[in-house]
Design a protein around this motif. Sequence first.
Motif, short mmCIF file in Angstrom:
data_model
loop_
_atom_site.label_atom_id
_atom_site.label_comp_id
_atom_site.label_asym_id
_atom_site.label_seq_id
_atom_site.Cartn_x
_atom_site.Cartn_y
_atom_site.Cartn_z
N PRO A 103 0.80 -1.24 0.00
CA PRO A 103 0.00 0.00 0.00
C PRO A 103 0.83 1.28 0.00
N ASP A 104 2.02 1.24 0.52
CA ASP A 104 2.78 2.47 0.68
C ASP A 104 3.99 2.57 -0.25
N ARG A 105 4.13 1.65 -1.17
CA ARG A 105 5.29 1.66 -2.03
C ARG A 105 5.00 2.47 -3.29
N ASP A 106 5.98 3.24 -3.71
CA ASP A 106 5.82 4.15 -4.84
C ASP A 106 6.15 3.45 -6.16
N LEU A 107 5.17 3.35 -7.01
CA LEU A 107 5.36 2.83 -8.36
C LEU A 107 4.79 3.81 -9.38
N SER A 108 5.04 5.08 -9.13
CA SER A 108 4.47 6.11 -9.99
C SER A 108 5.25 6.31 -11.29
N LYS A 109 6.53 5.97 -11.30
CA LYS A 109 7.34 6.20 -12.49
C LYS A 109 7.11 5.08 -13.51
N PRO A 110 6.87 5.42 -14.76
CA PRO A 110 6.67 4.38 -15.78
C PRO A 110 7.83 3.39 -15.81
N ARG A 134 5.51 -3.41 -18.54
CA ARG A 134 6.98 -3.38 -18.71
C ARG A 134 7.67 -3.45 -17.36
N GLY A 135 7.13 -2.73 -16.38
CA GLY A 135 7.74 -2.76 -15.06
C GLY A 135 7.77 -4.17 -14.49
N VAL A 136 6.71 -4.93 -14.72
CA VAL A 136 6.68 -6.32 -14.25
C VAL A 136 7.79 -7.13 -14.91
N ASP A 172 14.31 -8.15 -2.13
CA ASP A 172 14.03 -6.78 -1.67
C ASP A 172 14.80 -5.81 -2.55
N LEU A 173 14.17 -5.36 -3.59
CA LEU A 173 14.82 -4.39 -4.47
C LEU A 173 13.78 -3.59 -5.22
N ALA A 174 14.18 -2.45 -5.68
CA ALA A 174 13.31 -1.57 -6.47
C ALA A 174 14.18 -0.84 -7.47
N ASP A 175 13.60 -0.54 -8.61
CA ASP A 175 14.38 0.16 -9.63
C ASP A 175 13.44 0.84 -10.60
N ALA A 176 14.01 1.77 -11.35
CA ALA A 176 13.25 2.50 -12.37
C ALA A 176 14.22 3.07 -13.39
N PRO A 177 13.80 3.13 -14.65
CA PRO A 177 14.67 3.75 -15.65
C PRO A 177 14.69 5.26 -15.48
N LEU A 178 15.82 5.86 -15.83
CA LEU A 178 15.97 7.30 -15.69
C LEU A 178 15.75 8.04 -17.00
N GLY A 213 17.40 -4.44 -20.35
CA GLY A 213 16.89 -3.15 -19.88
C GLY A 213 16.46 -2.19 -20.96
N TYR A 214 16.46 -2.62 -22.22
CA TYR A 214 16.01 -1.76 -23.32
C TYR A 214 14.51 -1.93 -23.51
N ASN A 215 13.88 -0.91 -24.11
CA ASN A 215 12.42 -0.98 -24.26
C ASN A 215 11.92 -0.76 -25.67
#
Length: 965
Positions: A103-110, A134-136, A172-178, A213-215
Amino acid sequence: MFNAHPRSPKKHILPPIILAGLMAIFASRPCGNATAEENGAIGIVVGRNASPAERSAGEELCGYLEKLYPRQQFRSAEALPAAGRAILLGTPSGDDRIKGLLPDRDLSKPESYLVAAKKDGPRTLGVIAGADPRGVVYGVYGLLDKLGCGFYLSGDALPPAKTEDFSFAGWDLADAPLVRERIVFNWHNFLSGCSTWNLDHWKQWTLQAQKGGYNAIMVHAYGNNPMASFEFGGKQKPVGYLSTTAKGRDWATMHVNDVRRLWGGEIFDGPVFGSEAALVPEERRVAAAQKMMRDVFAFAQRRAMDVYFAVDVDTAPANAQELIETLPPDARFTVKMKENSYAVQRGGPIWLPNPDAPAGYRYYKTQVESLLKTYPQITCLLIWFRGDGTAPWMTFRRQEMPAAWQEEYRAELAKTPEAAKYHISRNMFATAKIARAFQRALKELGREDVELGAGSWRFRFVPAADRFFPREVKLLPLDYDVLAEKPQLSTADLRKVIRDAGVHRRIVPIVWAHHDDGHYFGRPYRPFDEFQSKLSDAKASGFGVIHWLTRPLDLYFSSSSKQVWRRSQNQPLAETCREMAERRFGVSTSDILGRYLERWINEAPQFGRETRVWFLMHRLSPLAQTDPGNRERRVLLEQIDAAALSPEGRIQLDYQRNLEQFTEDFHKTHHAIEQAQIALSTNDLATAREKLRSARPEQIIEQFVKMCKYGGPSRGEQGLAVSLNLRWLVHIIRLRQALGEEAVRLNFAPTMHEAMAQGANPFTYFVDRDRKYWDCRGAEETGASVFVLPENTAPALSEGMPESYREICQNGIEGDKEFSFRLKPIFTVLAGYQKAFSAVLPGKYRVRLLFAEPTATAAGQRVMEVMLDDAAKIPADRVDIFRQAGGRNRILERIYDVEVGSAGAVKVTLKPVAGKIMICGAILEPVSVPRSVKNPTVSAPWWLVRLSQSGECRLRRIKISFAIM
């Protein structure tokens, strides 16, 4: 461990590297289904309303985990168990269970993701949540990366199977493309690039790019590419071929009768190397190419990968005159062009469509409509142009624009006078009208979901394009000047040109993993340090990587991608090297081999090119001079105990060792050849022969193929094997012939040429069973008619004739008129084409002419006189093939001993007496060639002479006027 194994050279269609990657696609087969942790099996549940990409990711995760934890069973499941352990994949928006667990984890970035182990009552769940599908997918690969897997463009590297029980420890990890765009871009043209790929190769490339990691994937279509044909005005746009070793001539593609007869030819299964889509009958070539690419893009769409499709709009082949001439006069305008055969551009006036006119707009809308009907999966359509003086839209003068355009352009310059000084300013003003036509067409076709882009070589077009193109059009400039060691992303000052545009539009610079114009093989370019920071400073919304080969470029792709993700932002190259060493060779070797890889990518040479008939157009000195670290790197490799590695690790170690050895031996061999060339051009025949005999290029090619078999060969490596034979070895054969070390051989046989090919190569070779190379000349080269005997009608040999004569005399030329040709070194079919070493030395030679009567039924029906230019010593020889050979389909060999003088060639003339002249083959054998001559008739290539005088070996010092591919 690296998923590649030695294999039989005959089974190359899907190398083990590819099979390993495809394993993931079909991973659902061994995983089965479960509804709970039944019999110890852990269920992998994909979220409700999951996309195809998410479902594929779940199936792949199941397959990988079973390999990593062989003591544990994993199964695809439809529902979570009431108790026990399970894995749940999905997005919060698509599955309320995930939203409730996090509930409190941020997944707002595409494209962002997080992985966590959560206690849910009696259940323990491993959760992989993505902001979107894609995030999945990236969450699955991010987790596997943390578990020790390596994902590279050429294949996967998996760690040894774990002996401990499975647990959620470390989940336990999180990541997002920049950055938004991360594109892999393989360019259609060469045999060593995607032009020869089959559907499985395309799928593997797409899949491995996503794992890394390419899209997005990107392709480009020249004006003659069959995947981009369309119909307009009742006419079909003419197109050419996907290049093979039998059809298609783009960018120095040479043809040969059977690739299996080349040196190293055991890596080929059939006589023609090329895509299956290019090996279909002529009338099906367009449909086959389009079906394959449609399947490629459909696969990318199922994987949630974007599809970028760039199409030429400015070149002569892209502006088919037969279509444009159907437009009314007010919908087209004419510009005057200089002839440029290299760019398939005739001199004189050429019609261009006016996109502002209703009929002219309809022309462009038809293109867009056709492309999207053929490839509905396209997510970004790009107009592509050259900007180098070889295309009509980029070279017309201001006064050649329609009058209304001239007035409009004048008004625009009044608003921003500095724009008049921008590179190709008026041309970008005009091309912007094409962009607006495409933009309008997308809207009218209901495809506003498709983005519009524009691209070209170098960054210099950006200011003018930014000034005149609609703001919604993203720009994709190629950082071409890396070839001159001046990449424009490297410094803040050089980045300014795209930074200024990136403030208000999306800019996606394309960087080069290697370069087709000079740095093609060996190591890749060194990835940019602080890459994310450089992109941010340039205001770039993303980046792309252009390439052709896959091996050995993995380090470039891996480093570039890792640097633009949050967890590994600006990751130092040394760390990426260590990671690759650990994954490919094992933890125990990561320190030594990490240091080795870092030295290799910084020090090892880059050499070769694919855009011309010469594999090399700059001088190669021995590695002791240009790469002193070669021996030290090899010492590092020798420190590794191969027996302690896994079988897959040993394969990769053997590949790297062989790559270093091949690089050293290639330089040594080519340097000897260069010394022979220079010695010959200065009349030092003894040194020339000594250096030439010391070189063993055939063994070098065999060595290359041996190297490629470790984990391959890849499709690109197969293409390079062809290139080494037909764009390197043939030049050495030519030198041997010029020095009297080898016979000149001509085979008169069918040849195939493509009028629309850019940078077309006119040469065709026949390699006989003894691996002797014959220069082929057909109807286009001779002006005569070509005949081919039926396959079951092989001509008979006379006693003592070599078996190869039978193949040579299977075809030939004939004609009503007198016909002449010259026997001179190979590769001189066209007058004035690469004149260096185009003559043989004065001396005594033997001419052998080969005939086989295909049609006559009696003596006297075909009679001709054979005359040699040494007429004072050899009178005309009257030849009646039927009578002298003893019948039809029997080989006749006529032999003449001649003296060759300063002309450096033997002219042979066939004059009809009765019926038509004909000939199948000709040979010029050296008999007695002097050790020296007073007046040499040879010269070295311009680039070799220039470099031998300056002693300079760096490509950046050479001015190449035909640099752009």
